[in-house]
Design an enzyme around this catalytic site. Structure first.
Site, short mmCIF file in Angstrom:
data_model
loop_
_atom_site.label_atom_id
_atom_site.label_comp_id
_atom_site.label_asym_id
_atom_site.label_seq_id
_atom_site.Cartn_x
_atom_site.Cartn_y
_atom_site.Cartn_z
CD GLU A 83 5.73 -4.24 -3.27
OE1 GLU A 83 4.85 -4.98 -2.69
OE2 GLU A 83 5.56 -2.98 -3.43
CB CYS A 115 5.57 1.12 -2.99
SG CYS A 115 4.36 0.09 -3.66
CB THR A 158 -4.24 -0.68 -9.70
OG1 THR A 158 -4.45 -1.78 -8.73
CG2 THR A 158 -5.65 0.11 -9.50
CB SER A 208 -4.74 0.10 0.85
OG SER A 208 -5.15 0.55 -0.37
CG HIS A 250 3.43 5.52 -4.18
ND1 HIS A 250 3.92 4.51 -5.21
CD2 HIS A 250 2.41 4.42 -3.75
CE1 HIS A 250 3.50 3.40 -5.04
NE2 HIS A 250 2.42 3.12 -4.20
CE LYS A 259 -9.27 8.01 -4.29
NZ LYS A 259 -10.78 8.47 -3.91
#
Ligand code: HMG
Length: 421
Positions: A83, A115, A158, A208, A250, A259
């Site tokens: 990307e 991604c 990140t 997100s 991912h 999570k």
């Protein structure tokens, strides 16, 4: 018997510099534990302009071909999932083909969906082989990206970057994919995007995370239905995810994988109970979920914690980390893999680890790649971040790697060679 297809070998390229995440936290006036515990990060790769998506992709692909002595005349397809390409029209794949001197008798193209682009590439290669169109040839799939949110933003801790190159073939000695068992989930959301011309991603960070969690539940359920029909999951009384030896997610930051894993378990437990979990069940799940994460997921996050988000490569760095740590004990075992791309598109699939996985992953020399990097301070990090996209770095690439060398006559040029001194 169904045609076998999957990953035969894997290689990795990472930027040569990194920033310790605690240094970033101190510089931003944030409690370091927010980044180390709250996000699960330790270090973050910092790519300079010479380490662009093409250079990292070509370096990873070179390492793959050399480490496994691959006969390039047997490669019939080269797909790059990215990307963060370098041109609106010319794909990264054609730069890689040229830099590596690959034969002309191959299909080359890029795949893009945030991604998820790497998994789109992998699945295109698997379909091509399983359909018989490959005529016995293999595919080279490369995931390459630089994750960049910009300084002072919430996404700053990140960031990261890397490329992962995979040989995909009918001899899947690393991971035989359960072809035709994927579960998919996609929807039109603005959780993360990068308008044309912008270098930094725009992100609605908390939203997100919600989008990712909705997607993982949807793709997981769809995969579970197909995997159950194929007889991979036999015990209906326990979460089916627990019947996989490991789960790889991912990982835009390591805590996201945690999570996701807890969310998948929670959805399954509620389905099994036929109702939301009561207080006692929630207390039990707090303990059991944490233990399940440690056993099933943690080992896949080593590279993510030291390199950061790598967009398309993230899931496959997770696979490399896991097999590097546990390849021998996992031989013959089935694992689940979840790919998420903002926007969004996602896919859950599974595969069985090959008997030579530990030996194959050893050739990627992951420990050396990490050890060979240079730690930089915040001043140097900020200097590199402010270099122009097309700025060049004087040092020439070490043998066996590539580097962007400037634009001449409107054409991007690269230095370096596939040869190792
Ligand atoms: P934020 O708002 O600054 O952080 O940004 P926060 O306040 O949400 O805190 C983060 C965590 O740290 C929280 O943990 C806090 O409790 C904890 P949680 O409650 O979520 O478990 N925390 C602490 N822990 C220990 N000690 C402390 C402390 N303080 C707080 N002192 C955010 C966080 C992730 C939103 C931001 O970094 C961001 O926007 N990142 C980029 C977006 C992203 O990664 N999204 C992930 C899902 S989307 C995706 O995966 C696709 C993507 O890869 C792109 C693509 O597809 O191409 C991104």
């Amino acid at each position: 018997m169904k045609q076998q297809v999957g990953i035969e070998a894997i290689a990795v390229a990472i930027p040569r510099r990194y920033l310790a995440i605690e240094d970033l936290a101190v510089a931003r006036g944030v409690a370091p534990a927010k980044y180390t515990v709250g996000l699960g990060a330790l270090e973050m790769a910092v790519a300079d302009p010479s380490e662009d998506t093409v250079a990292l992709a070509a370096t990873a692909a070179t390492r793959l071909l050399r480490a496994h002595d691959i006969d390039v005349s047997q490669i019939g397809m080269l797909v790059v999932g990215t990307e963060t390409g370098v041109d609106h029209s010319k794909p990264v794949a054609s730069f890689v083909q040229g830099l590596l001197g690959l034969p002309r008798t191959m299909r080359t193209f890029d795949t893009q969906h945030a991604c998820y682009g790497g998994t789109a590439a992998l699945m295109a290669a698997c379909d091509w082989i399983a359909s018989g169109s490959a005529g016995g040839k293999s595919a080279l799939v490369v995931c390459s990206d630089i994750a960049r949110y910009g300084m002072q933003s919430a996404g700053e801790p990140t960031q990261g970057g890397a490329a992962v190159a995979m040989l995909v073939s009918a001899r899947p000695e690393l991971l035989a994919i359960d072809h035709g068992t994927s579960g998919v989930f996609s929807t039109d959301v603005h959780d993360f995007w990068r308008p044309i011309g912008r270098r930094e991603a725009v992100v609605d960070g908390h939203y997100s995370i919600e989008c990712y969690l909705e997607a993982v539940a949807g793709a997981y359920r769809a995969w579970r239905e197909r995997a159950t029909a194929r007889g991979f999951l036999n015990d209906a009384s326990m979460p089916r995810s627990e019947q996989l030896a490991r789960m790889i997610y991912h990982a835009p930051f390591c805590k996201m994988a945690r999570k996701a894993h807890l969310h998948v378990r929670r959805c399954e437990l509620e389905e099994l109970a036929g109702a939301p979990l009561d207080a006692a069940a929630l207390a039990r799940e707090e303990r059991e979920g944490a233990a399940s994460f440690d056993a099933q997921v943690a080992a896949s996050l080593l590279l993510a914690s030291r390199v950061g988000n790598t967009y398309t490569g993230s899931l496959y760095l997770g696979l490399a980390s896991l097999l590097h740590a546990q390849g021998t004990e996992l031989a013959g075992q089935r694992m689940g893999l979840f790919s998420y791309g903002s926007g969004c598109s996602s896919e859950m699939f599974s595969g069985v680890v090959g008997p030579r996985a530990a030996e194959i992953i050893a050739a990627a020399r992951l420990d050396e790649l990490l050890a060979d990097r240079t730690r930089i301070d915040i001043v140097e990090y900020e200097r590199i971040m402010q270099l122009p996209r097309e700025g060049t770095i004087a040092a020439s690439p070490v043998p066996g790697t590539f580097g962007f060398a400037g634009v001449r006559d409107d054409r991007r040029t690269y230095a370096g060679s596939a040869a190792v001194a």
